[in-house]
Design a protein around this motif. Structure first.
Motif, PDB file in Angstrom:
ATOM      1  N   SER A   9       0.844  -1.176   0.000  1.00 35.30           N
ATOM      2  CA  SER A   9       0.000   0.000   0.000  1.00 35.30           C
ATOM      3  C   SER A   9       0.885   1.234   0.000  1.00 35.30           C
ATOM      4  CB  SER A   9      -0.892   0.011   1.251  1.00 35.30           C
ATOM      5  OG  SER A   9      -1.756  -1.089   1.245  1.00 35.30           O
ATOM      6  N   PRO A  10       0.519   2.270  -0.771  1.00 38.97           N
ATOM      7  CA  PRO A  10       1.333   3.478  -0.807  1.00 38.97           C
ATOM      8  C   PRO A  10       1.501   4.060   0.594  1.00 38.97           C
ATOM      9  CG  PRO A  10      -0.350   3.511  -2.524  1.00 38.97           C
ATOM     10  CD  PRO A  10      -0.663   2.347  -1.632  1.00 38.97           C
ATOM     11  N   GLY A  11       2.719   4.485   0.902  1.00 32.42           N
ATOM     12  CA  GLY A  11       2.948   5.166   2.168  1.00 32.42           C
ATOM     13  C   GLY A  11       3.272   4.255   3.328  1.00 32.42           C
ATOM     14  N   ARG A  12       3.223   2.946   3.141  1.00 33.64           N
ATOM     15  CA  ARG A  12       3.572   2.050   4.239  1.00 33.64           C
ATOM     16  C   ARG A  12       4.345   0.862   3.694  1.00 33.64           C
ATOM     17  NH1 ARG A  12       2.838   2.160   9.337  1.00 33.64           N
ATOM     18  NH2 ARG A  12       2.996   0.301  10.592  1.00 33.64           N
ATOM     19  N   ARG A  13       5.613   0.755   4.085  1.00 33.86           N
ATOM     20  CA  ARG A  13       6.472  -0.325   3.608  1.00 33.86           C
ATOM     21  C   ARG A  13       6.365  -1.507   4.566  1.00 33.86           C
ATOM     22  NH1 ARG A  13      10.317  -1.078   0.026  1.00 33.86           N
ATOM     23  NH2 ARG A  13      12.016  -2.546   0.436  1.00 33.86           N
ATOM     24  N   VAL A  14       6.058  -2.667   4.016  1.00 30.64           N
ATOM     25  CA  VAL A  14       5.887  -3.873   4.819  1.00 30.64           C
ATOM     26  C   VAL A  14       6.929  -4.895   4.387  1.00 30.64           C
ATOM     27  CG1 VAL A  14       4.302  -5.714   5.482  1.00 30.64           C
ATOM     28  CG2 VAL A  14       3.417  -3.422   4.997  1.00 30.64           C
ATOM     29  N   PRO A  15       7.706  -5.458   5.327  1.00 31.11           N
ATOM     30  CA  PRO A  15       8.727  -6.447   4.965  1.00 31.11           C
ATOM     31  C   PRO A  15       8.123  -7.624   4.196  1.00 31.11           C
ATOM     32  CG  PRO A  15       8.988  -5.753   7.242  1.00 31.11           C
ATOM     33  CD  PRO A  15       7.684  -5.182   6.767  1.00 31.11           C
ATOM     34  N   GLN A  16       8.915  -8.181   3.280  1.00 28.56           N
ATOM     35  CA  GLN A  16       8.413  -9.272   2.444  1.00 28.56           C
ATOM     36  C   GLN A  16       7.944 -10.458   3.277  1.00 28.56           C
ATOM     37  OE1 GLN A  16      11.223 -11.563   0.045  1.00 28.56           O
ATOM     38  NE2 GLN A  16       9.807 -11.467  -1.692  1.00 28.56           N
ATOM     39  N   ALA A  17       8.707 -10.816   4.316  1.00 27.45           N
ATOM     40  CA  ALA A  17       8.319 -11.961   5.142  1.00 27.45           C
ATOM     41  C   ALA A  17       6.965 -11.733   5.797  1.00 27.45           C
ATOM     42  CB  ALA A  17       9.381 -12.237   6.206  1.00 27.45           C
ATOM     43  N   TYR A 136      -5.372  -2.153   7.400  1.00 32.10           N
ATOM     44  CA  TYR A 136      -5.049  -3.261   8.302  1.00 32.10           C
ATOM     45  C   TYR A 136      -3.708  -3.043   8.997  1.00 32.10           C
ATOM     46  CZ  TYR A 136      -3.004  -7.710   9.600  1.00 32.10           C
ATOM     47  OH  TYR A 136      -2.345  -8.698  10.275  1.00 32.10           O
ATOM     48  N   TYR A 137      -2.682  -2.685   8.229  1.00 26.00           N
ATOM     49  CA  TYR A 137      -1.361  -2.503   8.825  1.00 26.00           C
ATOM     50  C   TYR A 137      -1.334  -1.304   9.769  1.00 26.00           C
ATOM     51  CZ  TYR A 137       0.396  -6.030   5.608  1.00 26.00           C
ATOM     52  OH  TYR A 137       0.607  -7.206   4.943  1.00 26.00           O
ATOM     53  N   GLU A 138      -1.994  -0.219   9.397  1.00 23.66           N
ATOM     54  CA  GLU A 138      -2.015   0.953  10.281  1.00 23.66           C
ATOM     55  C   GLU A 138      -2.870   0.684  11.512  1.00 23.66           C
ATOM     56  OE1 GLU A 138      -0.067   4.035  11.193  1.00 23.66           O
ATOM     57  OE2 GLU A 138       0.034   3.500   9.059  1.00 23.66           O
ATOM     58  N   ASN A 139      -3.908  -0.123  11.347  1.00 24.66           N
ATOM     59  CA  ASN A 139      -4.740  -0.520  12.479  1.00 24.66           C
ATOM     60  C   ASN A 139      -3.914  -1.293  13.509  1.00 24.66           C
ATOM     61  OD1 ASN A 139      -7.474  -1.116  13.760  1.00 24.66           O
ATOM     62  ND2 ASN A 139      -6.764  -3.186  13.346  1.00 24.66           N
TER      63      ASN A 139
END
Length: 232
Positions: A9-17, A136-139
């Protein structure tokens, strides 16, 4: 199987794992992998077009959260979790979240409260964009800050542990119609209670935010009904 999660999602980097872990969680929750199925790292690496290292890391996280079981010299298998067990975990999660909220209303410092408001603002943007993954990730960050704000390390640890177990089911709920909007509105009431230092309201709002009841209960049970189906 939800491969769209690999697109950040734009603006939030999530590790591949972590993204791979989320994909596998979704596949299990949605019934693509049944309880007792063996998860082969090499086959998964081919499916998701990545190396085995992030796959193994993702499986290790799933084992820690109880979604899979590791059998020495046999492999990694999808764990069995009934609908009744799932509902019981949500009941405990609601109580833990409520306790965190009650303590956070009395103990959260200005720095953590500001971070919580920033997380809520980010949730609003993702909600307006209809970006379930971003929300979801920001939540997750929103709830982590409340646990931290309780200033009770043991309580925060237990809340994080159970949150990790339930997060794929909580993510599944976000796909229900209007759930992003209602979740964000619930956040607003929680933030208002924390700003006001209203411990009773913070506890009540957080419990209601997490607890499965009414249509939310029916929708989730319908989505995971396969958990109680006998294996052939």
């Amino acid at each position: 199987m939800g491969e769209s999660l690999l697109n950040e999602s734009p603006g939030r980097r999530v590790p591949q794992a972590q993204r791979l872990r989320d994909l596998l969680e979704d596949a299990i929750v949605e019934g693509h992998y049944a309880p007792g199925d063996r998860l082969d790292p090499e086959a998964l690496a081919r499916q998701y077009e990545c190396s085995r290292t992030p796959i193994r890391e993702a499986l290790a996280h799933l084992a820690a959260s109880g979604m899979v079981k590791v059998a020495p010299k046999r492999g990694t298998f999808v764990a069995r979790l009934s609908v009744t067990e799932l509902v019981e975990r949500f009941e405990v999660m609601a109580e833990l979240e409520g306790m965190c909220g009650r303590l956070a209303a009395r103990r959260m410092n200005a720095e953590t409260l500001s971070a919580l408001q920033r997380a809520q603002a980010a949730c609003r943007q993702f909600m307006l964009e209809g970006d379930v993954n971003g929300y979801y990730y920001e939540n997750g960050e929103f709830h982590r800050l409340i646990y931290e704000g309780s200033r009770n390390a043991f309580l925060a640890q237990e809340a994080r542990r159970l949150h990790a177990m339930l997060k794929p089911y909580r993510r599944l709920q976000l796909h229900a119609r209007q759930r992003l909007e209602s979740s964000w509105c619930e956040h607003e009431r929680i933030v208002a209670a924390l700003i006001a230092g209203d411990a009773d309201t913070a506890q009540r709002e957080l419990k209601a935010h997490v607890l499965l009841q009414g249509e939310r209960f029916n929708d989730l049970v319908a989505s995971v009904r396969h958990l109680d189906q006998p294996q052939t």
